[in-house]
Design a protein around this motif. Structure first.
Motif, PDB file in Angstrom:
ATOM      1  N   THR A   2      47.324  37.638  41.781  1.00 13.08           N
ATOM      2  CA  THR A   2      46.634  37.377  40.507  1.00 13.08           C
ATOM      3  C   THR A   2      45.651  38.498  40.160  1.00 13.08           C
ATOM      4  OG1 THR A   2      45.077  35.978  41.724  1.00 13.08           O
ATOM      5  CG2 THR A   2      46.896  34.868  40.578  1.00 13.08           C
ATOM      6  N   THR A   3      45.068  39.146  41.161  1.00 13.77           N
ATOM      7  CA  THR A   3      44.178  40.285  40.909  1.00 13.77           C
ATOM      8  C   THR A   3      44.953  41.439  40.286  1.00 13.77           C
ATOM      9  OG1 THR A   3      42.722  39.664  42.744  1.00 13.77           O
ATOM     10  CG2 THR A   3      42.610  41.954  42.006  1.00 13.77           C
ATOM     11  N   LEU A   4      46.166  41.663  40.782  1.00 17.19           N
ATOM     12  CA  LEU A   4      47.006  42.724  40.218  1.00 17.19           C
ATOM     13  C   LEU A   4      47.419  42.398  38.780  1.00 17.19           C
ATOM     14  CD1 LEU A   4      49.230  43.385  43.349  1.00 17.19           C
ATOM     15  CD2 LEU A   4      47.444  44.896  42.457  1.00 17.19           C
ATOM     16  N   PHE A   5      47.688  41.122  38.503  1.00 14.33           N
ATOM     17  CA  PHE A   5      48.102  40.729  37.158  1.00 14.33           C
ATOM     18  C   PHE A   5      46.997  40.994  36.133  1.00 14.33           C
ATOM     19  CE2 PHE A   5      50.590  37.147  39.409  1.00 14.33           C
ATOM     20  CZ  PHE A   5      51.512  38.061  39.868  1.00 14.33           C
TER      21      PHE A   5
ATOM     22  N   MET B  52      52.622  30.657  42.059  1.00 10.80           N
ATOM     23  CA  MET B  52      51.488  31.568  41.913  1.00 10.80           C
ATOM     24  C   MET B  52      50.156  30.836  42.049  1.00 10.80           C
ATOM     25  SD  MET B  52      52.736  34.432  41.935  1.00 10.80           S
ATOM     26  CE  MET B  52      51.055  34.954  42.063  1.00 10.80           C
ATOM     27  N   SER B  53      50.154  29.526  41.806  1.00 13.24           N
ATOM     28  CA  SER B  53      48.930  28.753  42.000  1.00 13.24           C
ATOM     29  C   SER B  53      48.823  28.234  43.439  1.00 13.24           C
ATOM     30  CB  SER B  53      48.870  27.582  41.013  1.00 13.24           C
ATOM     31  OG  SER B  53      49.858  26.620  41.329  1.00 13.24           O
ATOM     32  N   GLY B  54      49.759  28.672  44.321  1.00  8.20           N
ATOM     33  CA  GLY B  54      49.698  28.301  45.732  1.00  8.20           C
ATOM     34  C   GLY B  54      50.405  27.013  46.078  1.00  8.20           C
ATOM     35  N   LYS B  55      51.227  26.506  45.140  1.00  9.41           N
ATOM     36  CA  LYS B  55      51.935  25.252  45.382  1.00  9.41           C
ATOM     37  C   LYS B  55      53.446  25.491  45.277  1.00  9.41           C
ATOM     38  CE  LYS B  55      48.084  22.504  43.681  1.00  9.41           C
ATOM     39  NZ  LYS B  55      47.230  23.264  44.525  1.00  9.41           N
TER      40      LYS B  55
ATOM     41  N   VAL C  90      47.224  43.991  33.911  1.00  8.86           N
ATOM     42  CA  VAL C  90      48.194  44.064  32.806  1.00  8.86           C
ATOM     43  C   VAL C  90      48.126  42.810  31.924  1.00  8.86           C
ATOM     44  CG1 VAL C  90      49.778  45.684  33.915  1.00  8.86           C
ATOM     45  CG2 VAL C  90      50.052  43.212  34.314  1.00  8.86           C
ATOM     46  N   GLY C  91      46.943  42.278  31.762  1.00  4.44           N
ATOM     47  CA  GLY C  91      46.779  41.171  30.818  1.00  4.44           C
ATOM     48  C   GLY C  91      46.792  39.783  31.404  1.00  4.44           C
ATOM     49  N   GLY C  92      46.789  39.669  32.743  1.00  6.26           N
ATOM     50  CA  GLY C  92      46.675  38.364  33.377  1.00  6.26           C
ATOM     51  C   GLY C  92      47.997  37.630  33.542  1.00  6.26           C
ATOM     52  N   PHE C  93      47.863  36.363  33.913  1.00  3.67           N
ATOM     53  CA  PHE C  93      49.009  35.504  34.209  1.00  3.67           C
ATOM     54  C   PHE C  93      48.721  34.134  33.626  1.00  3.67           C
ATOM     55  CE2 PHE C  93      51.438  32.563  36.837  1.00  3.67           C
ATOM     56  CZ  PHE C  93      52.666  33.192  36.910  1.00  3.67           C
TER      57      PHE C  93
ATOM     58  N   SER D 268      51.532  20.971  52.713  1.00  3.53           N
ATOM     59  CA  SER D 268      51.074  22.341  52.507  1.00  3.53           C
ATOM     60  C   SER D 268      49.565  22.414  52.329  1.00  3.53           C
ATOM     61  CB  SER D 268      51.757  22.928  51.272  1.00  3.53           C
ATOM     62  OG  SER D 268      51.279  24.213  51.013  1.00  3.53           O
ATOM     63  N   PRO D 269      48.922  23.325  53.065  1.00  6.50           N
ATOM     64  CA  PRO D 269      47.516  23.613  52.768  1.00  6.50           C
ATOM     65  C   PRO D 269      47.469  24.523  51.530  1.00  6.50           C
ATOM     66  CG  PRO D 269      48.278  25.068  54.502  1.00  6.50           C
ATOM     67  CD  PRO D 269      49.430  24.143  54.165  1.00  6.50           C
ATOM     68  N   ASP D 270      46.289  24.967  51.147  1.00  2.00           N
ATOM     69  CA  ASP D 270      46.177  25.935  50.051  1.00  2.00           C
ATOM     70  C   ASP D 270      46.847  27.237  50.482  1.00  2.00           C
ATOM     71  OD1 ASP D 270      44.787  24.193  48.440  1.00  2.00           O
ATOM     72  OD2 ASP D 270      42.820  24.893  49.112  1.00  2.00           O
ATOM     73  N   LEU D 271      47.696  27.775  49.618  1.00  2.00           N
ATOM     74  CA  LEU D 271      48.404  29.020  49.898  1.00  2.00           C
ATOM     75  C   LEU D 271      48.054  30.051  48.833  1.00  2.00           C
ATOM     76  CD1 LEU D 271      51.878  27.464  50.736  1.00  2.00           C
ATOM     77  CD2 LEU D 271      50.261  28.413  52.376  1.00  2.00           C
ATOM     78  N   THR D 272      48.058  31.312  49.222  1.00  2.36           N
ATOM     79  CA  THR D 272      47.759  32.406  48.310  1.00  2.36           C
ATOM     80  C   THR D 272      48.791  33.511  48.479  1.00  2.36           C
ATOM     81  OG1 THR D 272      45.382  31.946  48.519  1.00  2.36           O
ATOM     82  CG2 THR D 272      45.999  34.083  47.599  1.00  2.36           C
ATOM     83  N   PRO D 273      49.644  33.764  47.480  1.00  2.00           N
ATOM     84  CA  PRO D 273      50.552  34.903  47.566  1.00  2.00           C
ATOM     85  C   PRO D 273      49.759  36.203  47.420  1.00  2.00           C
ATOM     86  CG  PRO D 273      51.357  33.275  45.988  1.00  2.00           C
ATOM     87  CD  PRO D 273      49.930  32.935  46.304  1.00  2.00           C
ATOM     88  N   ILE D 274      49.872  37.076  48.414  1.00  2.00           N
ATOM     89  CA  ILE D 274      49.139  38.338  48.388  1.00  2.00           C
ATOM     90  C   ILE D 274      50.086  39.512  48.594  1.00  2.00           C
ATOM     91  CG2 ILE D 274      47.039  37.228  49.298  1.00  2.00           C
ATOM     92  CD1 ILE D 274      47.559  38.794  51.943  1.00  2.00           C
ATOM     93  N   LEU D 275      49.633  40.678  48.162  1.00  3.50           N
ATOM     94  CA  LEU D 275      50.284  41.933  48.491  1.00  3.50           C
ATOM     95  C   LEU D 275      49.528  42.473  49.695  1.00  3.50           C
ATOM     96  CD1 LEU D 275      52.413  44.082  47.660  1.00  3.50           C
ATOM     97  CD2 LEU D 275      50.546  45.231  46.435  1.00  3.50           C
ATOM     98  N   ALA D 276      50.117  42.315  50.869  1.00  2.18           N
ATOM     99  CA  ALA D 276      49.424  42.669  52.112  1.00  2.18           C
ATOM    100  C   ALA D 276      49.620  44.136  52.455  1.00  2.18           C
ATOM    101  CB  ALA D 276      49.941  41.795  53.259  1.00  2.18           C
ATOM    102  N   TYR D 277      48.565  44.714  53.053  1.00  5.88           N
ATOM    103  CA  TYR D 277      48.662  46.078  53.574  1.00  5.88           C
ATOM    104  C   TYR D 277      48.190  46.180  55.020  1.00  5.88           C
ATOM    105  CZ  TYR D 277      43.889  45.958  51.619  1.00  5.88           C
ATOM    106  OH  TYR D 277      42.606  45.601  51.276  1.00  5.88           O
ATOM    107  N   GLU D 278      47.732  45.065  55.605  1.00  6.30           N
ATOM    108  CA  GLU D 278      47.352  45.064  57.025  1.00  6.30           C
ATOM    109  C   GLU D 278      47.840  43.799  57.701  1.00  6.30           C
ATOM    110  OE1 GLU D 278      43.169  45.538  57.846  1.00  6.30           O
ATOM    111  OE2 GLU D 278      43.080  47.491  56.846  1.00  6.30           O
ATOM    112  N   PHE D 279      48.382  43.960  58.895  1.00  5.90           N
ATOM    113  CA  PHE D 279      48.676  42.867  59.811  1.00  5.90           C
ATOM    114  C   PHE D 279      47.834  43.095  61.056  1.00  5.90           C
ATOM    115  CE2 PHE D 279      53.391  41.798  58.600  1.00  5.90           C
ATOM    116  CZ  PHE D 279      52.956  41.230  57.418  1.00  5.90           C
TER     117      PHE D 279
END
Length: 199
Positions: A96-99, A128-131, A102-105, A145-156
């Protein structure tokens, strides 16, 4: 006659096995112990991400992505053939931060995630809302399901994601709660393009 039937059965089994292997190669499978030499040396990782809504487009370098507000939590996935990947501590940028660049989601929008190998995944607005995800416990039994957040990860686990694990940028369906496993098909590797599809 019997030999011909056996040959057909063998060919069918071989075809099914090949399909399973192909499915396993997509999404979340394939981890290695290799690391990115540039990441180890502290050098800049050469990778760009395009974020677009079809009318606006923003191209971000790896360094620009890391400069955005970060999200940290946990990620744990299972492949289509039942292989578990993780658990990881993960760090990245919420989609959602990336969106917002370009005008949001908005409700009804969808998101297409692309990788250079041709893999493509679509998230709907519920996801996208974690559900709308199926989640499992560590025994692969379905659980609420607990709260979920789709992210663009760069570290494991505190280090740059190596190429063999789908780095430098990979989608993770992440959570604040350790031990929650999600389906790995949504964990797109080598992400280079994210497109908001307006409703």
């Amino acid at each position: 006659m019997e030999d011909a039937g056996m040959k057909r059965s063998f060919v069918r089994i071989l075809a099914i096995f090949a399909l399973i292997c192909a499915a396993a190669a997509c999404g979340c499978t394939g981890t290695t112990e290799t690391t990115d030499p540039a990441a180890s040396a502290g050098d800049e990782i050469a990778w760009n991400l395009t974020v677009t809504d079809g009318t606006q487009e923003k191209v971000l370098s790896f360094a620009e992505i890391k400069a955005l507000p970060a999200w940290e939590g946990y990620g744990y996935a299972v492949s289509t053939v039942g292989i578990k990947y993780g658990p990881y501590t993960v760090k990245g940028v919420p989609l959602t931060t990336l969106f917002d660049l370009v005008g949001g989601f908005e409700e009804g929008d969808q998101v297409g995630i692309s990788a250079p190998d041709g893999y493509y995944w679509v998230f709907d607005d519920e996801q996208m809302s974690g559900k709308g995800f199926v989640t499992f416990d560590e025994n692969l039994k379905e659980k609420p399901s607990p709260d979920l957040t789709p992210i663009l990860a760069y570290e494991f686990n505190g280090t740059a994601i190596p190429d063999g694990d789908g780095g430098p940028l990979r989608i993770v369906v992440a959570t604040d709660e350790p031990g929650t496993i999600t389906e790995g098909s949504a964990w797109v590797k080598w992400v280079d393009r994210i497109e908001v599809k307006r409703s």
